[in-house]
Design an enzyme around this catalytic site. Structure first.
Site, mmCIF file in Angstrom:
data_model
loop_
_atom_site.group_PDB
_atom_site.id
_atom_site.type_symbol
_atom_site.label_atom_id
_atom_site.label_comp_id
_atom_site.label_asym_id
_atom_site.label_seq_id
_atom_site.Cartn_x
_atom_site.Cartn_y
_atom_site.Cartn_z
ATOM 1 N N ASP A 189 0.823 -1.208 0.000
ATOM 2 C CA ASP A 189 0.000 0.000 0.000
ATOM 3 C C ASP A 189 0.861 1.264 0.000
ATOM 4 O O ASP A 189 1.966 1.276 0.533
ATOM 5 C CB ASP A 189 -0.913 -0.024 1.242
ATOM 6 C CG ASP A 189 -2.073 0.952 1.121
ATOM 7 O OD1 ASP A 189 -2.329 1.450 0.006
ATOM 8 O OD2 ASP A 189 -2.731 1.215 2.147
ATOM 9 N N HIS B 249 2.220 3.608 -9.088
ATOM 10 C CA HIS B 249 2.031 2.168 -9.333
ATOM 11 C C HIS B 249 3.215 1.601 -10.105
ATOM 12 O O HIS B 249 3.703 0.509 -9.829
ATOM 13 C CB HIS B 249 0.738 1.918 -10.112
ATOM 14 C CG HIS B 249 -0.501 2.285 -9.339
ATOM 15 N ND1 HIS B 249 -0.681 1.928 -8.024
ATOM 16 C CD2 HIS B 249 -1.618 2.986 -9.684
ATOM 17 C CE1 HIS B 249 -1.854 2.388 -7.599
ATOM 18 N NE2 HIS B 249 -2.434 3.041 -8.595
ATOM 19 N N ASN C 87 -11.169 -2.393 -4.978
ATOM 20 C CA ASN C 87 -10.433 -1.498 -5.885
ATOM 21 C C ASN C 87 -11.142 -1.303 -7.228
ATOM 22 O O ASN C 87 -10.819 -0.378 -7.973
ATOM 23 C CB ASN C 87 -8.996 -1.990 -6.123
ATOM 24 C CG ASN C 87 -8.085 -1.832 -4.919
ATOM 25 O OD1 ASN C 87 -7.184 -2.639 -4.684
ATOM 26 N ND2 ASN C 87 -8.298 -0.782 -4.127
ATOM 27 N N TRP C 88 -12.133 -2.152 -7.532
ATOM 28 C CA TRP C 88 -12.920 -1.940 -8.766
ATOM 29 C C TRP C 88 -13.681 -0.621 -8.701
ATOM 30 O O TRP C 88 -14.165 -0.125 -9.712
ATOM 31 C CB TRP C 88 -13.896 -3.100 -9.009
ATOM 32 C CG TRP C 88 -13.221 -4.371 -9.437
ATOM 33 C CD1 TRP C 88 -13.143 -5.530 -8.720
ATOM 34 C CD2 TRP C 88 -12.527 -4.630 -10.672
ATOM 35 N NE1 TRP C 88 -12.446 -6.488 -9.427
ATOM 36 C CE2 TRP C 88 -12.060 -5.966 -10.625
ATOM 37 C CE3 TRP C 88 -12.255 -3.868 -11.821
ATOM 38 C CZ2 TRP C 88 -11.328 -6.554 -11.663
ATOM 39 C CZ3 TRP C 88 -11.533 -4.445 -12.858
ATOM 40 C CH2 TRP C 88 -11.081 -5.767 -12.775
ATOM 41 N N ARG D 57 -12.380 2.190 -8.038
ATOM 42 C CA ARG D 57 -11.475 3.310 -8.356
ATOM 43 C C ARG D 57 -11.807 3.889 -9.740
ATOM 44 O O ARG D 57 -12.516 3.254 -10.528
ATOM 45 C CB ARG D 57 -10.028 2.818 -8.331
ATOM 46 C CG ARG D 57 -9.584 2.517 -6.912
ATOM 47 C CD ARG D 57 -8.088 2.433 -6.803
ATOM 48 N NE ARG D 57 -7.732 2.198 -5.413
ATOM 49 C CZ ARG D 57 -6.509 2.221 -4.936
ATOM 50 N NH1 ARG D 57 -5.496 2.457 -5.754
ATOM 51 N NH2 ARG D 57 -6.262 2.009 -3.649
HETATM 52 C C1 IPE Z 1 -5.624 -2.655 -0.165
HETATM 53 O O1 IPE Z 1 -5.218 -1.343 -0.356
HETATM 54 C C2 IPE Z 1 -5.538 -3.410 -1.421
HETATM 55 C C3 IPE Z 1 -4.202 -3.558 -1.990
HETATM 56 C C4 IPE Z 1 -3.074 -3.206 -1.448
HETATM 57 C C5 IPE Z 1 -4.174 -4.155 -3.281
HETATM 58 P P1 IPE Z 1 -6.229 -0.138 -0.452
HETATM 59 O O2 IPE Z 1 -5.400 1.088 -0.495
HETATM 60 O O3 IPE Z 1 -7.186 -0.330 -1.558
HETATM 61 O O4 IPE Z 1 -6.996 -0.267 0.926
HETATM 62 P P2 IPE Z 1 -7.915 0.776 1.700
HETATM 63 O O5 IPE Z 1 -9.033 1.128 0.793
HETATM 64 O O6 IPE Z 1 -7.085 1.955 2.032
HETATM 65 O O7 IPE Z 1 -8.350 0.034 2.914
HETATM 66 C C1 IPE Z 2 -1.604 0.289 -3.340
HETATM 67 O O1 IPE Z 2 -1.391 1.658 -3.373
HETATM 68 C C2 IPE Z 2 -1.862 -0.285 -4.709
HETATM 69 C C3 IPE Z 2 -3.250 -0.692 -4.953
HETATM 70 C C4 IPE Z 2 -4.208 -0.708 -4.080
HETATM 71 C C5 IPE Z 2 -3.558 -1.093 -6.295
HETATM 72 P P1 IPE Z 2 -2.592 2.695 -3.358
HETATM 73 O O2 IPE Z 2 -2.975 2.974 -4.767
HETATM 74 O O3 IPE Z 2 -3.673 2.229 -2.481
HETATM 75 O O4 IPE Z 2 -1.883 3.971 -2.729
HETATM 76 P P2 IPE Z 2 -2.492 4.989 -1.673
HETATM 77 O O5 IPE Z 2 -3.004 4.187 -0.530
HETATM 78 O O6 IPE Z 2 -3.568 5.747 -2.382
HETATM 79 O O7 IPE Z 2 -1.343 5.848 -1.293
HETATM 80 MG MG MG Z 3 -4.078 2.453 -0.507
#
Ligand code: IPE
Ligand code: IPE
Ligand code: MG
Length: 246
Positions: free
Chosen positions: A21, A38, A69-70, A72
């Site tokens: 994360d 990413h 994450n879908w 997003r």
């Molecule tokens: C969890 O991260 C999923 C992955 C690392 C793939 P998120 O960034 O989506 O989690 P939340 O929404 O902050 O809990």
């Molecule tokens: C983790 O990083 C990767 C995925 C969940 C795909 P994030 O995209 O959640 O990064 P933050 O939490 O917004 O910084």
């Molecule tokens: Mg995150």
């Protein structure tokens, strides 16, 4: 000085799982797009896989994309799907060379067809590798995994393939996506968030949890060593007393 020398090889975790994360925040700090974060995070994946293989860790599970994450923005999702495909394409040779078995857990049906067929291809190509099992959780949600397991078991009960009284923890284990994996020993989450976000709920029942503020693109081999050293300093009692353990 590297912390690697402080790791006791005889008691390395058998299964490490990581919630990768902080890519977005890493990019924001640099005034770059989330997608740039990413892309940078990919390098950490490579380093961590390499470090685990070098240490002789048998199972590594990485959370790459959750069912949630879908939700997003479409553009970010598309970028992530493309990034996964190109990364895997570029890493296939390394997986083979290092004798790593690749596995995928999650709801593949929701993925772009090109990606899911490639994932299946890589899984097949590496199925006999046995140095380490690298599992990527993609379009994965632990609650969905448990629901799927319950439906599969229910179906077997209905068809008299299993009786109700024989359903135990091991039967449930066998019906999870992770049926081929041991329980998680060490769960790492980067970026400072202290939550599980629907990852491996069943499998982490007795895992040691390790949270670090490091954002995923900054997570290095040394950070992994630090997490393992920290893990090895803990006493895993599994309900017993300290005296019983020692
Ligand atoms: C969890 O991260 C999923 C992955 C690392 C793939 P998120 O960034 O989506 O989690 P939340 O929404 O902050 O809990
Ligand atoms: C983790 O990083 C990767 C995925 C969940 C795909 P994030 O995209 O959640 O990064 P933050 O939490 O917004 O910084
Ligand atoms: Mg995150």
């Amino acid at each position: 000085m590297s912390l690697k020398k402080d790791i006791i090889i005889d008691s390395i975790p058998n299964h490490i799982a990581i919630i990768m994360d902080g890519n977005g925040r890493w990019a924001k700090k640099r005034n770059k797009s989330r997608n740039h974060g990413h892309k940078e995070g990919r390098k950490s994946v490579r380093k961590v896989v390499e470090a685990c293989a070098e240490l002789g860790i048998k199972n590594l599970t990485l959370f790459a994309f959750s069912t949630e994450n879908w939700n997003r923005p479409k553009l970010e999702i598309n970028f992530l799907m493309k990034l996964l495909l190109t990364s895997l394409n570029q890493e296939l040779e390394t997986l083979t060379k290092n004798n790593i078995r690749f596995k995928i857990i999650g709801n593949l049906e929701k993925l772009p067809k090109r990606l899911s067929s490639y994932l299946i291809k890589v899984t097949k190509k590496t199925q006999n590798n046995n140095k380490m099992t690298l599992t990527v959780a993609l379009s994965y949600g632990a609650r969905k995994e448990i629901v799927d397991a319950m439906q599969a078991i229910g179906d077997k009960v209905k068809n008299n393939l299993i009786s109700l009284k024989n359903i135990d923890e091991s039967v449930i284990n066998q019906h999870l996506y992770t049926h081929y994996l041991p329980d998680v020993d060490l769960l790492i989450r980067t970026s400072g968030e202290k939550r599980i976000s629907n990852f491996l709920l069943w499998q982490i029942a007795y895992a040691e949890l390790y949270f670090t503020k490091k954002l995923w693109p900054d997570f290095s081999k040394e950070d992994l060593y630090e997490a393992i050293v920290n893990y090895q300093q803990r006493e895993r009692r599994f309900g017993k007393t300290s005296k019983q353990i020692n």
